[in-house]
Structures are given as structure tokens and as C-alpha cells.
Design an enzyme around this catalytic site. Structure first.
Site, PDB file in Angstrom:
ATOM      1  N   LYS A  38       1.767 -32.996 -25.975  1.00  0.00           N
ATOM      2  CA  LYS A  38       1.956 -34.021 -24.951  1.00  0.00           C
ATOM      3  C   LYS A  38       3.359 -33.801 -24.389  1.00  0.00           C
ATOM      4  CE  LYS A  38       1.358 -38.948 -24.135  1.00  0.00           C
ATOM      5  NZ  LYS A  38       2.597 -39.287 -23.450  1.00  0.00           N
ATOM      6  N   ALA A  66       7.968 -51.521 -33.103  1.00  0.00           N
ATOM      7  CA  ALA A  66       6.835 -51.693 -34.015  1.00  0.00           C
ATOM      8  C   ALA A  66       6.147 -53.032 -33.726  1.00  0.00           C
ATOM      9  CB  ALA A  66       7.310 -51.636 -35.453  1.00  0.00           C
ATOM     10  N   GLU A  80       1.764 -31.887 -15.922  1.00  0.00           N
ATOM     11  CA  GLU A  80       3.049 -32.521 -16.167  1.00  0.00           C
ATOM     12  C   GLU A  80       4.181 -31.679 -15.586  1.00  0.00           C
ATOM     13  OE1 GLU A  80       2.487 -35.348 -17.601  1.00  0.00           O
ATOM     14  OE2 GLU A  80       4.321 -36.050 -18.582  1.00  0.00           O
ATOM     15  N   CYS A 102      29.423 -68.884 -20.123  1.00  0.00           N
ATOM     16  CA  CYS A 102      29.756 -70.203 -19.569  1.00  0.00           C
ATOM     17  C   CYS A 102      30.207 -71.192 -20.646  1.00  0.00           C
ATOM     18  CB  CYS A 102      28.573 -70.772 -18.801  1.00  0.00           C
ATOM     19  SG  CYS A 102      27.251 -71.328 -19.883  1.00  0.00           S
ATOM     20  N   CYS A 162      21.352 -70.006 -24.163  1.00  0.00           N
ATOM     21  CA  CYS A 162      22.425 -70.763 -23.546  1.00  0.00           C
ATOM     22  C   CYS A 162      21.793 -71.965 -22.857  1.00  0.00           C
ATOM     23  CB  CYS A 162      23.124 -69.863 -22.542  1.00  0.00           C
ATOM     24  SG  CYS A 162      24.009 -70.747 -21.271  1.00  0.00           S
TER      25      CYS A 162
HETATM   26  S1  IVH Z   1      -4.241 -35.953 -20.387  1.00  0.00           S
HETATM   27  C1  IVH Z   1      -6.800 -39.532 -18.192  1.00  0.00           C
HETATM   28  N1  IVH Z   1      -2.699 -34.141 -21.454  1.00  0.00           N
HETATM   29  O1  IVH Z   1       0.746 -38.433 -20.899  1.00  0.00           O
HETATM   30  C2  IVH Z   1      -5.443 -39.187 -18.722  1.00  0.00           C
HETATM   31  N2  IVH Z   1      -1.672 -36.075 -20.536  1.00  0.00           N
HETATM   32  O2  IVH Z   1       0.153 -41.114 -21.830  1.00  0.00           O
HETATM   33  C3  IVH Z   1      -5.308 -37.732 -18.936  1.00  0.00           C
HETATM   34  N3  IVH Z   1       0.752 -36.067 -20.666  1.00  0.00           N
HETATM   35  O3  IVH Z   1      -0.068 -39.730 -17.751  1.00  0.00           O
HETATM   36  C4  IVH Z   1      -3.978 -37.369 -19.442  1.00  0.00           C
HETATM   37  N4  IVH Z   1       0.965 -34.120 -21.646  1.00  0.00           N
HETATM   38  O4  IVH Z   1       1.657 -37.853 -17.879  1.00  0.00           O
HETATM   39  C5  IVH Z   1      -2.749 -35.333 -20.838  1.00  0.00           C
HETATM   40  N5  IVH Z   1      -1.450 -32.430 -22.401  1.00  0.00           N
HETATM   41  C6  IVH Z   1      -1.503 -33.610 -21.780  1.00  0.00           C
HETATM   42  C7  IVH Z   1      -0.344 -34.341 -21.473  1.00  0.00           C
HETATM   43  C8  IVH Z   1      -0.478 -35.584 -20.862  1.00  0.00           C
HETATM   44  C9  IVH Z   1       1.607 -35.150 -21.145  1.00  0.00           C
HETATM   45  C10 IVH Z   1       1.150 -37.366 -20.083  1.00  0.00           C
HETATM   46  C11 IVH Z   1       0.566 -37.654 -18.725  1.00  0.00           C
HETATM   47  C12 IVH Z   1      -0.188 -38.933 -18.880  1.00  0.00           C
HETATM   48  C13 IVH Z   1       0.465 -39.522 -20.085  1.00  0.00           C
HETATM   49  C14 IVH Z   1      -0.472 -40.468 -20.797  1.00  0.00           C
END
Ligand code: IVH
Length: 709
Positions: free
Chosen positions: A133, A49, A191, A428, A449
Site C-alpha cells: 500500500k 486506538a 498512486e 482568558c 474554558c
Molecule cells: S486499491 C477501490 N491498491 O489506498 C479502492 N489502493 O485506503 C481501490 N493505495 O485510495 C484501492 N496503494 O490511494 C489500492 N496497491 C494499492 C494501493 C492503494 C495505495 C491507496 C489509494 C486508496 C487508498 C485506500
């Protein structure tokens, strides 16, 4: 009398430009240090955070002062540099990263920003696609006339690794696009991941083969894809979701949704949960629906990615340093679990920092077995009142190192006593102290240290840092080898690395090629790799010295300022005297505060360091002069003023684009103005520019000038 507030206590909006510049430098340094603790040492010293807060402050200041954004600042850095094992591939179009949203409000802000940037009318519909994602690793697949010709990892965003042979083993990736008349070039991006079933099976096989298990599916996917032998990759079931594209000669549609539909027709998997929503409410509903299905999906996801559906709008929105303006990742909240805190270990880092690590009864959190977690520092332990024997709540978010959130008081054993943080170094036995920060007057949260180089832990960590990726970057000389050479007594100082063969002889060891795990070829390779680094960049060498507070950004800044190593050394020798002109010059550098300057002066006036440096300089062949930033576009370094009505872009769009090409955008015309871009209705500014003989052009001429940059 009240003390003047320090820049770091002020809200971004309250900062002057000069203060903002200093703050960005300070944040770059601090974030850089934390990145190192996290990525290279696997030992963060602040909570996620707090780290996110630093990044958010950095972004907020950058948003207010876009002219101060540094290419190599925290927001410009993406992932890790490519490894040396694979052939390198320069991406035709950079593979960037995504900004984050943590709550609904961030998503609302995202929509508002876009509408404002594009100057959308009240009733204009803004559609955002939403899709999971995927927690894997991104790959770029290049098809020429429909044939897969090249596949690359993201690497540092500009240069990745050639993984074509490995990618060809993945069933879900077509070797040929399923279409008539394929375009000359089409790069598909997406991905690579491993699903839960395949991950469990792989780890079972690892166990039977007496090999260490993978911590999570993402690591397993990465490890499998980055195998030098594609036959190994072929035995590791990997999958692929397409979500975007890189260089293309033509696009099959004018929306995100449309292109993904085409990719699906051509033979790719696209995520079935993808949706396209025309309001904030619908977008948030999709986020919740995807979140609810998360556990049943059978693969790891860590959020939902939203993208502007209209591609002409994506184009206009463009990018800010590391991420597109037209996309954002809405993260899921972190995952938690309870387990027993069996012990607290104290680790000693390169700068002597004592970091407490929680030793946990192993437990699965979000599919990953966790047995260590960071406790950050003594204050954190006191604040949370965590005791050995407690049941604690631990938390993982994405791939971050697990943290101890709190102790479960109901389950505390009666005899549990507060943890006493050691006052001596466990390695140490030197005193461990908490320094007073000279600028804030506050006690540092970290106990250190005081043993310096007599502390084996510190000396060894410094050597690891010296050879690490962003420093000397010696191939084949990683943490394991440094530990080995250290234990055998062959290497004690950086110069020893460059005299390794002799050192081995001096301490009566057998030649390296006879050591277990070396052999003739790898010994030869190691000596060759060391030899190659006898010619080294100024900033890498400086960063490698591991001077307190001198991270990569500061090292680069110093290298650029002093230009060559010899002048720098002369200046630093003199700067040891804090009354000297050399010291005054050092603190006067924009971005170098008193803390850094004092650390530098300390380091260079310490006789032992002088000795180490002289030996090192003798062993090196060449310390290369610092590279001055090259001009990359016809408008780099130029001061530009926009006036009148712009017809093909909004004012903020024009400004952002000009700045991304290295131009300074100003609001008024003066003798310093290089170009005035004048649209219809231009008045006094145009008149003044003409009088001053400033180059004047219309919007079309401007766009032509910067086209292709
Ligand atoms: S779009 C210009 N779509 O997340 C960047 N990324 O944090 C476009 N990733 O490097 C990325 N799922 O490896 C996109 N549905 C998705 C994704 C995705 C996983 C990953 C990807 C990217 C990273 C960015």
C-alpha cells in the site's frame, strides 16, 4: 435494582434495531467531531486506538443492520472535498477507499466473508493478490483511444480535481498506451508518490530557498502535484505505481493479476513485490516478506493491499458504502521513537476544550521530523504519568498525528514532578471545568474554558469554524486571514465577515487592498467569495454556528427534519423552554438525544446568540431550504422480498445490491411489499403476493430493472 444498560455499553449483537439506529447516529456525530479535531484543527482529543475502536463499532453495527447505513455516515465519507483551485472532474466511476485489517485474524475473517458471500465450495480456491500500500495520493488517468486525455485526484471520491497538466510532467506516466488497437476508454488508477532520495533532495532545496520543508514524502508529493503551475510540478520528481482501473470499455484479462500485467505491457510501473496467493498462510507470509523489505524499499508504504484475483468475483462482491468487499488493506504496526518532553502547552479550541500538547525535542520517526505530539487530555497525562523532563516514547502510524505512548521510567530525572493541569484558561483566565455528562453522569474527560465568547481563543476558533470547508466554505478566508482580521479588530462575529469592508472602515483601518499580502485582485476576490456565500445551504449554516455536539451529520438531520430555516428558528426559540412541545418534538427526532437537544436549547435561548443570529440573517441573502434525498434508482424506497432459488446471485448478494440502490429488503410479504422477486420453487410468498396484487418478477426481470443503476 440494576440500571438499564445504555446502548453504548452494549455489544453490537445485543442492540435492538432502534438502539442500533441511535448508536449509529451517536457514532456518526462523535466520529465526525473527531475527524474535525484531527483534520481541521490538527488537534485530536482521543488516541488513534480509541478512534479506530469507534470506527470499528460503527462498522460492526452497520454490518448487522445494513438497512440503517447512511450515505453520509462515517463509513460513507472519503477523504476531503476537492479544492476550488482546480477545475472539478466528476469521476465516471467513484474512487473509493479501503477497509482495514490490523491482524492476521482480520485477514482470515476477510477470506471467510468472501467465501460466504460468494457461496464458495469447501474445495474452491480463493486467490488474493497482495501488493504494497503506497503512501502517496491516488490519481485516475483517462486514456481515450490510447491517448492520455484527463487526469484527476480522488477528491471526495465522487468529484476530484483536474490535474492533467501536472500529471503530464511525470516521466513514469505514458502519454500514450504502448499497444495496438487501444480501447475507446481506459482509466488507469494508481498512486503518485515521491521516493526517499528525491524527498531529501527537495527538502534541501527548500531549505536553500528559505522555504519550509515538507513533513513527509506524501505531503511533498501532494504539494507538488497540486501546484497550479505545472512547471513547478515538473521540477519535483514524482513517480507512479498503477494498481487498478476505473471506467473501461473492455478489460484485457479476467484476473487482477492479468490486468496489471497488461498495464505493465502498456508502459506503466506496477509494484514488483506483487504476489498472488491461494491460501491464508501464503497471504500472511507475503505480508511478512513485504514488511521485512519495508525499510529498504526507498519509498513509504503503510501496509499491504489484498484483492480478490478473479474479476467476475470482484464484480459480484461489489461495494459497501465506502469500500469494495473484494479488497482490504492490512496495515503495518505503528512506528515508535524516544525523545525528550521539553514542555506541555495547553491549546484552547472552539468549544473551549483545553488540549495538552507535548513539546518535544525534535526527532525523526519513520522519516518525519516530529516536535509536537498530542497528550489528549488531563486524564491521559495522569494515566500515563507523563512529566516534563521525561524521555517519552512517541508513535506515528501512517499520516496520523504523533502520540505520546508512555514515559521511560528509567530515564526520569529525580526532580520531575507530576503535571498539574491548569484550572484556568491560559488565554482568558476564566475557570476551566470538566462538565458532567447528563446521560452518563460521568465527568467529561475534557476540561473546558467557561469564558465562552469573552475568550479570544474560543471566539476566534468559532470564526475559523464558521468559514471552514464544511460550513460556509469561503474561498480565500482561511485560518490565517481570520486570525489577521481578528487581531486587527475588524471581525468579531460571523455577521462582521459579511460586513467586512464597512467594519474595516469603522475601526479606522486602511482599505483591504492596501494591506500587506492583499492587493486589489485578492481583496476583490475575497469580497466576491464572501458575497457568493450570502446564499447558503441550511445545514452548512447550522453546522457553521458551531453549536456543541452539532456536527455535520446532526446539522443535516435537523435541516432535513425542519425543512426551512424560518420554521426551524421558530421551533428553536420555543424549544428554549424545555417543557415546551417544540422541545419534545426536538428530542423525539430519531438521532437527536437529550445531549444534543439541550445544547440546541441552550444555544438558541442565549440572548447574545440571538443577537448574533439576527445580524447574520440580515447580512445573508438567502438560506436555502434543505434538500430532501432524491430517489436515484427505480427501486429507491421500494420494499422488496426475494423468494425461491436465485440462480445468478446469492441471497446476501441480492440483498446488498438492492439495499445499495435504496430499496428495503424484507423477509415477508405484506401489503407494504412493492416487489416480489421470485425464483424457482417459490411457494407461499408468491401466493400471498399474487393475492395482494404485489408486482411479481423473476430474477432476470429484476436484474434488468436495476441494470444501469
Ligand atoms: S486499491 C477501490 N491498491 O489506498 C479502492 N489502493 O485506503 C481501490 N493505495 O485510495 C484501492 N496503494 O490511494 C489500492 N496497491 C494499492 C494501493 C492503494 C495505495 C491507496 C489509494 C486508496 C487508498 C485506500
Amino acid at each position: 435494582m440494576s440500571a438499564k444498560p445504555k446502548s453504548w455499553d452494549l455489544a453490537p449483537e445485543a442492540l435492538s434495531k432502534a438502539q442500533a439506529k441511535g448508536e449509529l447516529m451517536r457514532l456518526a456525530m462523535e466520529i465526525g467531531e473527531h475527524d474535525k479535531h484531527y483534520h481541521q484543527d490538527d488537534a485530536p482529543i482521543i488516541s488513534d486506538a480509541d478512534y479506530d475502536a469507534l470506527r470499528q463499532r460503527n462498522e460492526a453495527i452497520e454490518a448487522l443492520f445494513p438497512e440503517l447505513v447512511q450515505q453520509d455516515g462515517p463509513s460513507g465519507r472519503v477523504g476531503a472535498a476537492p479544492s476550488e483551485k482546480f477545475e472539478k472532474v466528476k469521476h465516471a466511476q467513484a474512487m473509493l477507499s479501503l477497509g482495514n485489517a490490523f491482524d492476521d485474524e482480520d485477514v482470515a475473517d476477510f477470506r471467510t466473508r468472501i467465501a460466504k458471500f460468494l457461496n464458495l465450495k469447501e474445495d474452491e480456491v480463493l486467490e488474493l493478490t497482495a501488493e504494497p500500500k503506497i503512501d502517496g495520493l491516488s490519481a485516475s488517468l483517462r486514456y481515450e483511444r490510447g491517448e492520455l486525455v484527463l487526469a484527476a485526484t480522488r477528491g471526495d471520491g465522487t468529484t476530484g480535481e483536474n490535474i492533467t497538466r501536472n500529471i503530464r510532467t511525470i516521466d513514469e506516466i505514458p502519454q500514450q498506451l504502448n499497444m495496438d488497437n487501444p480501447p475507446p476508454v481506459f482509466e488507469v488508477r494508481g498512486e503518485v508518490y515521491m521516493d526517499h532520495g528525491d524527498f531529501a533532495a527537495l527538502n534541501e532545496r527548500q531549505q536553500t530557498d528559505d522555504k519550509p520543508p515538507f513533513a513527509n514524502p506524501r505531503n511533498a508529493a501532494a504539494g507538488s502535484l497540486r501546484q497550479l503551475d505545472p512547471n513547478v510540478t515538473a521540477q519535483r520528481p514524482l513517480k507512479f505505481f498503477a494498481y487498478g482501473w476505473g471506467e473501461v470499455s473492455a478489460l484485457p484479462a479476467d484476473t487482477q493479476e492479468g490486468v496489471l500485467k497488461a498495464l505493465s505491457d502498456w508502459g506503466f510501473q506496477i509494484n514488483p513485490l506483487m504476489s498472488n496467493d491461494d491460501s491464508l498462510e501464503k497471504t500472511i507470509r507475503t505480508y511478512k516478506t513485504i514488511g521485512d523489505q519495508r525499510v529498504e524499499l526507498g519509498y513509504d508504504i503503510d501496509g499491504v493491499v489484498y484483492k480478490v484475483n478473479r474479476l467476475d468475483w470482484q464484480e459480484r462482491l461489489g461495494f459497501v458504502s465506502r469500500a469494495p468487499r473484494w479488497a482490504i488493506a492490512h496495515k503495518f504496526p505503528p512506528e515508535q521513537a524516544q525523545t525528550l518532553l521539553e514542555d506541555i502547552d495547553i491549546q484552547v479550541g472552539r468549544t473551549g476544550a483545553l488540549t495538552p500538547v507535548a513539546k518535544l525535542k525534535p526527532i525523526t520517526v519513520g522519516g518525519v521530523v516530529v516536535s509536537n505530539a498530542t497528550l489528549h487530555n488531563a486524564d491521559e497525562i495522569t494515566r500515563k504519568d507523563v512529566r516534563i523532563g521525561d524521555t517519552v516514547i512517541i508513535q506515528r502510524a501512517g499520516d496520523v498525528i504523533p502520540q505520546v505512548v508512555s514515559a521511560v521510567m528509567d530515564k526520569r530525572p529525580k526532580d520531575a514532578v507530576p503535571f498539574e493541569f491548569p484550572t484556568r484558561c491560559p488565554v482568558c483566565d476564566s475557570h476551566a471545568v470538566r462538565e458532567i455528562n447528563p446521560t452518563t453522569g460521568k465527568e467529561d474527560v475534557v476540561a473546558r474554558c467557561t469564558g465562552g465568547l469573552i475568550c479570544a481563543a474560543q471566539a476566534m476558533e468559532r470564526l475559523k469554524h464558521f468559514v471552514s470547508r464544511n460550513a460556509l466554505d469561503i474561498e480565500g478566508l482561511g485560518n490565517k486571514q481570520v486570525e489577521l482580521f481578528w487581531e486587527k479588530g475588524a471581525v468579531r462575529t460571523p455577521a462582521d465577515i459579511f460586513n467586512l469592508a464597512d467594519k474595516i472602515k469603522t475601526v479606522d483601518l486602511e482599505p483591504l487592498e492596501t494591506w500587506e499580502g492583499f492587493g486589489e485582485t485578492s481583496a476583490e476576490n475575497l469580497f466576491a467569495a464572501i458575497d457568493e456565500r450570502r446564499s447558503i445551504e441550511f445545514d452548512r449554516l447550522l453546522f457553521g454556528l458551531g453549536i456543541r455536539h452539532v456536527g455535520q451529520t446532526t446539522a443535516k438531520l435537523l435541516a432535513r427534519t425542519y425543512g426551512d430555516w424560518a420554521s426551524f428558528r421558530t421551533a428553536m426559540r420555543a424549544a428554549g423552554d424545555m417543557e415546551s412541545e417544540a422541545y419534545a418534538d426536538l428530542v423525539a427526532i430519531d438521532g437527536i438525544g437529550p445531549v444534543v437537544a439541550a445544547a440546541m436549547a441552550d444555544f438558541f435561548s442565549e440572548p447574545h446568540n440571538e443577537e448574533v443570529l439576527l445580524a447574520l440573517e440580515t447580512a445573508l441573502r438567502e438560506i436555502k431550504d434543505a434538500e430532501q434525498p432524491a430517489s436515484e434508482s427505480p427501486v429507491t424506497g421500494k420494499t422488496v422480498v426475494f423468494t425461491g432459488t436465485l440462480e445468478r446471485m446469492t441471497r446476501s448478494e441480492a440483498k446488498a445490491r438492492a439495499e445499495s440502490l435504496g430499496a428495503k429488503v424484507s423477509g415477508s410479504v405484506s401489503a407494504k411489499t412493492d416487489i416480489l422477486v421470485a425464483g424457482p420453487g417459490a411457494g407461499s410468498k408468491l401466493k400471498k403476493a399474487t393475492e395482494l396484487g404485489v408486482t411479481v418478477m423473476d430474477e432476470d426481470a429484476w436484474l434488468e430493472l436495476i441494470a444501469g443503476s
